[in-house]
Design a protein around this motif. Structure first.
Motif, mmCIF file in Angstrom:
data_model
loop_
_atom_site.group_PDB
_atom_site.id
_atom_site.type_symbol
_atom_site.label_atom_id
_atom_site.label_comp_id
_atom_site.label_asym_id
_atom_site.label_seq_id
_atom_site.Cartn_x
_atom_site.Cartn_y
_atom_site.Cartn_z
ATOM 1 N N PHE A 179 -33.310 71.824 72.705
ATOM 2 C CA PHE A 179 -33.630 71.048 71.511
ATOM 3 C C PHE A 179 -32.699 71.499 70.383
ATOM 4 O O PHE A 179 -32.529 72.698 70.157
ATOM 5 N N ALA A 180 -32.099 70.536 69.700
ATOM 6 C CA ALA A 180 -31.191 70.831 68.585
ATOM 7 C C ALA A 180 -31.798 70.283 67.298
ATOM 8 O O ALA A 180 -32.255 69.142 67.258
ATOM 9 N N THR A 190 -33.019 66.660 61.554
ATOM 10 C CA THR A 190 -33.060 65.731 62.674
ATOM 11 C C THR A 190 -33.229 66.506 63.976
ATOM 12 O O THR A 190 -32.529 67.488 64.213
ATOM 13 N N LEU A 191 -34.136 66.037 64.816
ATOM 14 C CA LEU A 191 -34.377 66.665 66.117
ATOM 15 C C LEU A 191 -33.769 65.809 67.218
ATOM 16 O O LEU A 191 -33.980 64.596 67.261
ATOM 17 N N THR A 192 -33.001 66.437 68.097
ATOM 18 C CA THR A 192 -32.494 65.765 69.290
ATOM 19 C C THR A 192 -32.789 66.641 70.495
ATOM 20 O O THR A 192 -32.910 67.865 70.373
ATOM 21 N N ALA A 221 -27.899 65.331 71.529
ATOM 22 C CA ALA A 221 -27.014 64.676 70.560
ATOM 23 C C ALA A 221 -26.631 65.639 69.438
ATOM 24 O O ALA A 221 -27.479 66.080 68.668
ATOM 25 N N ILE A 222 -25.335 65.965 69.360
ATOM 26 C CA ILE A 222 -24.784 66.816 68.313
ATOM 27 C C ILE A 222 -23.674 66.038 67.627
ATOM 28 O O ILE A 222 -22.746 65.564 68.290
ATOM 29 N N ASN A 223 -23.775 65.890 66.328
ATOM 30 C CA ASN A 223 -22.814 65.124 65.538
ATOM 31 C C ASN A 223 -22.338 65.966 64.355
ATOM 32 O O ASN A 223 -22.903 67.024 64.074
ATOM 33 N N GLY A 254 -22.088 62.706 74.282
ATOM 34 C CA GLY A 254 -22.796 63.302 75.408
ATOM 35 C C GLY A 254 -22.352 64.701 75.766
ATOM 36 O O GLY A 254 -22.867 65.286 76.718
ATOM 37 N N ILE A 255 -21.379 65.259 75.035
ATOM 38 C CA ILE A 255 -20.887 66.603 75.336
ATOM 39 C C ILE A 255 -20.848 67.414 74.047
ATOM 40 O O ILE A 255 -20.073 67.118 73.141
#
Length: 383
Positions: A179-180, A190-192, A221-223, A254-255
């Motif tokens: 979880f990020a 924001t939780l992804t 998801a990391i942005n 996705g990476i």
């Protein structure tokens, strides 16, 4: 004298009447279509029918666990805004120009905040926003560009935010949930979710810095803006720092990559104590490009020692560097393994040494003139 044919008139009359009828029908249909909404509104009841709410039932067990994880971890995540002080050459006034945003997390009760080095790199000031809305000016404690880690500090006198629980990364398995939490594109807290996609990845360093090793790869998801935020396991423990993405477009593809918590646990305490990270070293000089050329000439793998610093740990252990003779450069010792782990290049050698501490003894397999020997070396502080 010609007379009208009565039979022809009688034959054309039905044809004309038929076309008149068709035209009238089309006109009526067009009028009905035009006024259909008004007719429906006139015929429908004056009050809308009330709908009943369908009972949802209990949330699924995994939903409850995710909600609980976010609610318990949210207060430990911070929003970082950086700025750069710029002096106007004409008026000589100093302005604070916004530079970027990122994420971070609370390390301890003393107010230390951990984030990525690239989040605060080049900034003159940083503002830390807590989950309860409070803002604090941060002070820089220390950085380790080689690990992309920075430590800031804020002065919190009361209602101190909780520190994120610490986990481990050595026992991570590909496929387990992660979880990020962060602030992608400024969308705060924001939780992804995702899984561990791969382990022990490496990314090339920027600006001449050494490569970052042992990274966790994830599809959570990391942005941009997530950098510096925590990567958590299903127990809500810190297992990494979200640090980079792989994306041709610059957005989530996705990476994503995270610095493992075992590295964080080794680096952050030193940054808090001394302001910098002292890497374990052998006391030798190596060069990546020259090493690749020598390997191409001699074949095989490993790292050639170019120079041994006098009085260093490597010098005491008897390692030898390259020599310049009238016939040219004679390569020095070649390190082929560290503690039975094969060394392929300079980046891997540095990564293996970085897993150790100053004072640890490592056993090097060293090749000289085609002969292998084992050399124990006590690691010394690097520069």
């Amino acid at each position: 004298m010609a007379y009208p044919d009565p039979y022809r008139r009688s034959e054309s009359a039905p044809f004309v009447r038929r076309w008149l009828f068709i035209t009238a029908c089309i006109a009526v249909l067009m009028l009905l279509w035009r006024f259909l909404p008004a007719i429906e509104a006139w015929l429908s009841p004056s009050e809308a029918e009330e709908r009943t709410v369908t009972a949802r039932g209990d949330l699924a067990a995994d939903e409850k666990a995710t909600i609980e994880l976010f609610e318990q971890s949210r207060a430990s995540v911070v929003y970082i805004t950086t700025a750069q002080l710029v002096r106007d050459v004409w008026t000589r006034n100093v302005f604070s120009v916004p530079r970027g945003t990122g994420s971070g997390f609370v390390w301890d009760d003393a107010g230390h905040i951990v984030t990525n080095f690239h989040v605060i790199e080049g900034a003159s000031e940083a503002i830390i926003k807590l989950a309860d809305g409070r803002d604090y000016q941060a002070a820089l404690v220390g950085v380790s560009p080689a690990h992309d880690i920075a430590v800031l500090k804020i002065g919190v006198g009361f209602k101190r935010p909780p520190a994120v629980p610490i986990g481990t990364s050595a026992d991570l398995k590909v496929g387990q949930k992660v979880f990020a939490i962060g602030n992608p594109f400024g969308l705060d807290w924001t939780l992804t979710t995702g899984i561990v996609s791969a382990l022990d990845r490496s990314l090339p360093g920027e600006g001449g810095r050494s490569a970052i090793s042992h990274l966790i790869q994830t599809d959570a998801a990391i942005n941009p803006g997530n950098s510096g935020g925590p990567l958590l396991d299903s127990a809500g423990r810190l297992i990494g720092i979200n640090t980079a993405i792989y994306s041709p477009s610059g957005a989530f593809a996705g990476i994503g990559f995270a610095v493992p918590v075992d590295t964080v646990m080794r680096v952050v305490p030193q940054l808090i104590k001394t302001g910098r990270y002292i890497r374990p070293a052998l006391g030798i000089e190596v060069d990546e490009q020259l090493n690749r050329r020598l390997l191409a000439l001699t074949g095989g793998q490993g790292v050639f020692v170019l120079r041994v610093s006098p009085g260093s740990a490597a010098h005491k252990a008897g390692l030898m560097g390259a020599e310049v003779t009238h016939q040219g450069i004679v390569p020095g010792d070649r390190i082929v393994s560290v503690d039975d782990t094969v060394v392929e290049d300079v980046a891997q050698l540095l990564a293996l040494l970085d897993d150790k501490k100053v004072g640890d003894v490592v056993v090097l397999s060293v090749e000289r003139a085609g002969k292998l020997r084992e050399v124990p070396v006590e690691l010394q502080p690097g520069i």
